[in-house]
Scaffold this active site. Structure first.
Site, PDB file in Angstrom:
ATOM      1  N   GLY A  46      11.866  16.233  10.495  1.00 28.51           N
ATOM      2  CA  GLY A  46      13.185  16.047   9.890  1.00 28.51           C
ATOM      3  C   GLY A  46      13.386  16.942   8.679  1.00 28.51           C
ATOM      4  CB  CYS A  47      11.272  17.540   5.707  1.00 36.02           C
ATOM      5  SG  CYS A  47      11.255  15.810   5.172  1.00 36.02           S
ATOM      6  CB  THR A  48      10.876  21.356   9.613  1.00 35.85           C
ATOM      7  OG1 THR A  48       9.570  21.134   9.081  1.00 35.85           O
ATOM      8  CG2 THR A  48      10.980  22.770  10.161  1.00 35.85           C
ATOM      9  CB  ALA A  51      13.841  23.049   4.803  1.00 36.93           C
TER      10      ALA A  51
END
Length: 155
Positions: A46-48, A51
């Protein structure tokens, strides 16, 4: 539970290490608008996605006077690995002590898979040129969030 910021609040000052260990301060962005987003952990799906979405839209945001800073509890070494692996262009800062996460209301109790846990609350705070909170968004989704910000800001 951290206090959530409201529009008009003064954004809490910070100086945190970037992926190369260099200190970056909110004051470095004085006179520019900055989107400060908080995410749980580098190198997670999710964070990838989030970003990469910010990186893909960085030029558009910059044209409208916005800089983007991502803050997580990760150490600079992990942030550098994340940046290099995903070819990220956003500024990534580490807050292992979680003091800045807390000051922005981005750390505390949250629901995860039906359980209440303590951790990073995926959040985005848009700070204006004077260092005031323009918008504060909490419990945002990783996917589609950047598109929503762009739409909400009318860019």
């Amino acid at each position: 539970m951290s206090e959530r910021l409201q529009p008009g609040d003064t954004a809490p000052a910070f100086t945190l290490p970037d992926a190369d260990g260099k200190p970056v301060s909110l004051a470095d962005y004085a006179g520019r608008k900055v989107i400060v987003y908080f995410y749980p952990a580098a190198l997670t799906p999710g964070c990838t996605k989030q970003a990469c979405d910010f990186t893909d839209n960085l030029d558009l945001l910059a044209q409208h006077g916005y800089d983007v800073v991502g803050i997580s509890p990760d150490k600079p070494e992990k942030l550098a690995k994340f940046r290099d692996k995903e070819h990220l262009k956003v500024t990534l800062l580490g807050d292992p002590e979680k003091e800045i996460l807390q000051s922005y209301g981005a750390f505390g109790e949250k629901k995860m898979y039906g359980k209440t846990v303590t951790g990073v609350i995926r959040s985005t705070v848009i700070v204006d040129e004077q260092g005031k909170v323009e918008r504060a968004l909490y419990n945002v989704r990783a996917t589609g969030h950047v598109a929503k910000i762009i739409k909400d800001l009318g860019l």
